[in-house]
Write an enzyme that holds these catalytic residues in place. Structure first.
Site, PDB file in Angstrom:
ATOM      1  N   ASP B   7     -27.184 -28.578   4.648  1.00  0.00           N
ATOM      2  CA  ASP B   7     -26.862 -28.942   3.273  1.00  0.00           C
ATOM      3  C   ASP B   7     -27.997 -28.411   2.414  1.00  0.00           C
ATOM      4  O   ASP B   7     -29.102 -28.953   2.425  1.00  0.00           O
ATOM      5  CB  ASP B   7     -26.736 -30.475   3.166  1.00  0.00           C
ATOM      6  CG  ASP B   7     -26.535 -30.947   1.731  1.00  0.00           C
ATOM      7  OD1 ASP B   7     -26.397 -30.095   0.828  1.00  0.00           O
ATOM      8  OD2 ASP B   7     -26.510 -32.174   1.522  1.00  0.00           O
ATOM      9  N   LYS B  69     -30.948 -24.170  -7.237  1.00  0.00           N
ATOM     10  CA  LYS B  69     -29.514 -24.030  -6.955  1.00  0.00           C
ATOM     11  C   LYS B  69     -28.726 -23.811  -8.242  1.00  0.00           C
ATOM     12  O   LYS B  69     -27.693 -23.155  -8.246  1.00  0.00           O
ATOM     13  CB  LYS B  69     -29.030 -25.287  -6.240  1.00  0.00           C
ATOM     14  CG  LYS B  69     -27.645 -25.186  -5.642  1.00  0.00           C
ATOM     15  CD  LYS B  69     -27.376 -26.421  -4.801  1.00  0.00           C
ATOM     16  CE  LYS B  69     -25.982 -26.422  -4.213  1.00  0.00           C
ATOM     17  NZ  LYS B  69     -25.784 -27.618  -3.374  1.00  0.00           N
ATOM     18  N   GLU B 169     -18.892 -28.787  -0.012  1.00  0.00           N
ATOM     19  CA  GLU B 169     -19.597 -30.055   0.220  1.00  0.00           C
ATOM     20  C   GLU B 169     -18.664 -31.268   0.325  1.00  0.00           C
ATOM     21  O   GLU B 169     -18.792 -32.050   1.264  1.00  0.00           O
ATOM     22  CB  GLU B 169     -20.671 -30.250  -0.858  1.00  0.00           C
ATOM     23  CG  GLU B 169     -21.871 -29.337  -0.585  1.00  0.00           C
ATOM     24  CD  GLU B 169     -22.751 -29.071  -1.797  1.00  0.00           C
ATOM     25  OE1 GLU B 169     -22.564 -29.731  -2.835  1.00  0.00           O
ATOM     26  OE2 GLU B 169     -23.619 -28.190  -1.703  1.00  0.00           O
ATOM     27  N   ASP B 191     -18.468 -36.259  -5.473  1.00  0.00           N
ATOM     28  CA  ASP B 191     -19.770 -35.789  -5.011  1.00  0.00           C
ATOM     29  C   ASP B 191     -20.650 -35.441  -6.215  1.00  0.00           C
ATOM     30  O   ASP B 191     -20.475 -34.396  -6.838  1.00  0.00           O
ATOM     31  CB  ASP B 191     -19.555 -34.562  -4.109  1.00  0.00           C
ATOM     32  CG  ASP B 191     -20.858 -33.982  -3.567  1.00  0.00           C
ATOM     33  OD1 ASP B 191     -21.951 -34.462  -3.957  1.00  0.00           O
ATOM     34  OD2 ASP B 191     -20.792 -33.043  -2.752  1.00  0.00           O
TER      35      ASP B 191
END
Lengths: 189, 616
Positions: B7, B69, B169, B191
């Site tokens: 992850d 990210k 994810e 999420d």
């Protein structure tokens, strides 16, 4: 078909002898790919069930640890399978596929529409100017009629009588009238 | 070789693996699974990754990078606001990809920064698994577009990882939950991470996970809560936006306060000598606009799945930001049910990734009965006349997916055709994200409208697009020259790979050192053994020389100097050679006096084959 690695005769997507994934069939007929009957009356659940059965055998997740050639085939298989499911779960695409062998209209915008049909639509538009909302009301009625007509055509065809020559035209009309339903009422009204 | 699941998060990253049928996160030396996704580039070329880099960010603001990210696969023009938020200096000379300036060093790309995080996770896996991992499943936000996915793959390549699959994810989280609970039905996965938000609607039926729809925002997350709280604190303390170091300090302070507010009704932020108290109610009011932005995506996903909220059997919360009480309440109201929070929201994605990685080995227990069917988050289309988009792959199509389109030429003897591919759901090309321009060249010279150029677009199981083109009359394969609008070119990746190989020299050195020690240890053992049995064969003074070299070698073995170890090993061989020779001669004499040649051969250390040969 003959397996490309062990030369055994194979029937399914995977060779029973050497477990190698075979290339997807050249003709990507969705009914053949999913192994479901060539029918217009086909339940979504039946398509999904058939899809799951084949997907379990050919999906890239099953071939991540296999040679590149099989990974590539698995990608092609599953892409074809996903497209086949998309076609067969949509009644209009399914109907067109049975009538013309293609899921999408052959010409951009579909076949030429009958002048009397277009004249009728013109009349609807005039009515809509007097009574706002009439256009979508009439379009909705016509949509229902066309669906019944298609249904009748295919019932006969599935019983071995009748033919599918009118299907392409009726689908084009259907597309036209469903477009009218979404159209906003005449401006100024 | 075990496959690993990673992850790669905005705030924290994790690595997990399936061991004895159960997925678990690998821990660092302090037994913590979380590796802060923070990287610091030191002036001497060393790279500090993780907790140290994060905690010392305030002391080195200009050389520490967090939340990169947010910048993956994006163009500088798109992320000016983000760069300002994190006080990063972007290299303005580059238009295609983001590059951050680092004092006294070449600028770095977010891909390289992410690769540093991945290298640490890879090293952790090597340590825990006693060897190189087989391959990796790396998770990405479901709403990542093609360029963002490609950038993630590039980072993994630079880190020396073989990417088996990019996994969305929320889907990873659903696997972890579904398999744990053996659920059947329709799930919603909500999420909310540090910098990204995803919502996915999935159906689990007979071992098949079918993602029905996904939606989200790749620029919405806990970072936004921190920013809102930070501005509030500054205003309340009467302080101005100040220097970089103070800004980093403020971010750390408000992040801590945010965490406290999960359980406490109020928290105090100390900044610039002032102490500001923030109540839960104030915090909720500050973040409510951000939280409510997630609702639109949830409604879109439900709409795409052709479902209403009451048809959802369970809601799963993923991501550290879902610990915020307001988020939990909001999601509960939105779906009309209490969300699941049984699994650690920080770990669940990595655990799911490890399970998928295990499935991809093909020999897992799970692989026989489980299958994952994911979707593409955004439509793919081509720019046609007038800048309008013609979609060829609708969003939420199950991947892999292929679609063919036929094109023709507009003028006689046209030998090339330009295609502009965009991703997004807006009507006009300029409102969508440009993926790339594809130039089809080498077309046959034919009158306008005659060529039939069939272009096949294929989206693979990672959600990444490839294009193939062929002229149908002549069978000529048009060359497709892909010019990605954003992101690194193949050459740039190659260069970064080479750079990382330079760094990998350290790894090679370590291996050679270990090999030298093993070899030295073997020689020492053999010499000691020979001395203990045949001390009578030594000449006067010989033992002292051998002992001196042997003890020098033993000392050298505790140090890092590989050459010295090798030299002394060689020296020990040399000084023991006459002694060894005498032992061989003695054994030969014994053999000639009637012993079996094979046994002599063994004593001489000769291979059995040679010994038998002598006999024959």
């Amino acid at each position: 078909m003959i397996c490309y690695t062990c030369n055994e005769a194979v029937k399914g997507p995977v060779c029973v002898g050497c477990t190698a994934l075979q290339p997807p069939p050249f003709s990507l007929d969705p009914f053949v790919l999913l192994g479901v009957p060539r029918r217009y009356h086909l339940a979504a659940a039946q398509v999904d069930e058939a899809y799951r059965t084949v997907a379990r055998r050919v999906h890239p997740d099953k071939f991540a640890a296999r040679p590149a050639v099989e990974r590539r085939m698995s990608l092609q298989w599953t892409a074809a399978l996903n497209e086949a499911r998309r076609v067969l779960k949509d009644p209009d695409r399914r109907a067109r596929m049975l009538a013309t062998g293609q899921a999408e209209p052959r010409e951009k915008g579909g076949p030429k529409l009958d002048p009397t049909f277009l004249a009728e639509i013109f009349e609807w538009r005039e009515q809509d100017e007097e009574t706002p909302g009439a256009l979508s009301e009439l379009a909705r009625e016509r949509e229902a009629e066309l669906r019944v007509e298609l249904d009748t055509i295919f019932v006969a065809w599935e019983q071995g009588t009748g033919d599918l020559t009118l299907v392409e035209d009726r689908l084009a009309r259907l597309k036209y009238v469903t477009g009218l339903i979404r159209e906003p009422s005449a401006p100024g009204s | 070789m075990a496959n690993i699941g990673i992850d790669l998060g905005t705030t924290n990253s994790l690595v997990a693996v399936v061991m004895s049928g159960k997925a678990r996160c690998l821990l660092d030396e302090t037994a913590n699974p979380l590796l802060p996704s923070a990287v610091r580039y030191e002036p001497d070329g060393t790279v500090v990754v993780g907790r140290a880099a994060r905690d010392e960010a305030a002391a080195h603001p200009e050389r520490t990078f967090t939340s990169v990210k947010r910048f993956m696969g994006r163009a500088p023009a798109e992320c000016k606001a983000d760069a300002a938020l994190f006080r990063y200096t972007m290299d303005e000379s580059e238009e295609r990809f983001v590059r951050f300036s680092v004092p006294g060093r070449e600028p770095v790309t977010p891909v390289e920064v992410s690769a540093e995080v991945l290298k640490v996770l890879r090293a952790r896996a090597i340590e825990c698994l006693f060897g190189e991992p087989g391959g990796a499943v790396i998770t990405v936000p479901a709403y990542f577009d093609d360029a963002q996915r490609q950038a993630t793959k590039d980072a993994a390549r630079i880190a020396g990882l073989e990417v088996l699959r990019l996994l969305n994810e929320p889907t990873a989280a659903a696997i972890a939950y579904g398999l744990d609970k053996r659920e059947t039905g329709t799930f919603a996965v909500y999420d909310l991470g540090g910098g990204t938000f995803d919502v996915s609607i999935l159906e689990l039926n007979d071992g098949i996970f079918q993602v029905l729809a996904t939606a989200g925002d790749t620029h919405l997350g806990g970072d936004d809560f921190d920013r809102a709280l930070g501005e509030h604190v500054l205003a309340k303390a009467g302080l101005d936006r100040r220097g970089d170091a103070d800004h980093r300090e403020l971010l750390l302070a408000v992040e801590a306060a945010k965490r406290q507010l999960t359980d406490a009704e109020q928290a105090t932020v100390s900044i610039g000598g002032a102490a500001v108290t923030v109540t839960r109610a104030e915090f909720d009011a500050l973040i409510r606009p951000t939280v409510e932005r997630t609702g639109a995506a949830c409604r879109q996903a439900l709409g795409d799945a052709k479902l209403t909220a009451d048809k959802i059997d369970a809601v799963v919360l993923v991501g550290g930001s879902t610990r915020v009480p307001l988020v939990r309440t909001y999601v509960g109201e939105l779906f009309g049910r209490v969300p699941y929070t049984d699994l650690d929201p920080d770990q669940v994605v990595a655990l799911g990734a490890a399970m998928q990685a295990d499935i991809l080995t093909g020999s897992s227990q799970l692989s026989d009965d489980l299958l994952l069917l994911d979707v593409i988050p955004l439509s793919l289309g081509l720019e046609v006349m007038g800048g309008v988009v013609e979609k060829f792959i609708p969003r939420c199509s199950t991947i892999p997916f292929s679609q063919s389109q036929t094109f023709t030429t507009h003028v006689d003897n046209q030998t090339a055709l330009d295609l502009h591919i965009v991703q997004g759901d807006r009507e006009l090309a300029r409102d969508n994200r440009s993926l790339g321009r594809f130039k089809l060249s080498g077309l046959p010279r034919l009158p306008a409208g005659i060529p039939r150029i069939r272009v096949e677009f294929l989206v693979d199981a990672d959600g990444i697009l490839t294009v193939h083109a062929k002229e149908e009359h002549t069978g000529i394969e048009a060359r497709t020259e892909v010019k990605p609008s954003y992101g690194l070119s193949e050459d740039e990746i190659e260069r970064m790979l080479e750079d990382s190989i330079d760094h990998a020299e350290t790894d090679v050195d370590v291996r050679l050192l270990i090999e030298a020690r093993v070899e030295a240890d073997g020689i020492l053992t053999a010499v000691q053994k020979a001395l203990s049995v045949d001390v009578a064969l030594l000449l006067p003074g010989e033992q002292a020389v051998i002992d001196a070299v042997a003890s020098a070698l033993q000392t050298a073995m505790t140090a890092e100097d590989r050459k010295r170890i090798a030299d002394l090993s060689h020296k020990l061989d040399e000084v023991t050679a006459p002694f060894a020779q005498r032992r061989i001669e003695r054994d030969l004499t014994l053999a000639l006096s009637g012993r079996d040649a094979g046994e002599v051969g063994k004593q001489l250390g000769l291979k059995d084959r040679t010994a038998t040969g002598e006999k024959a």
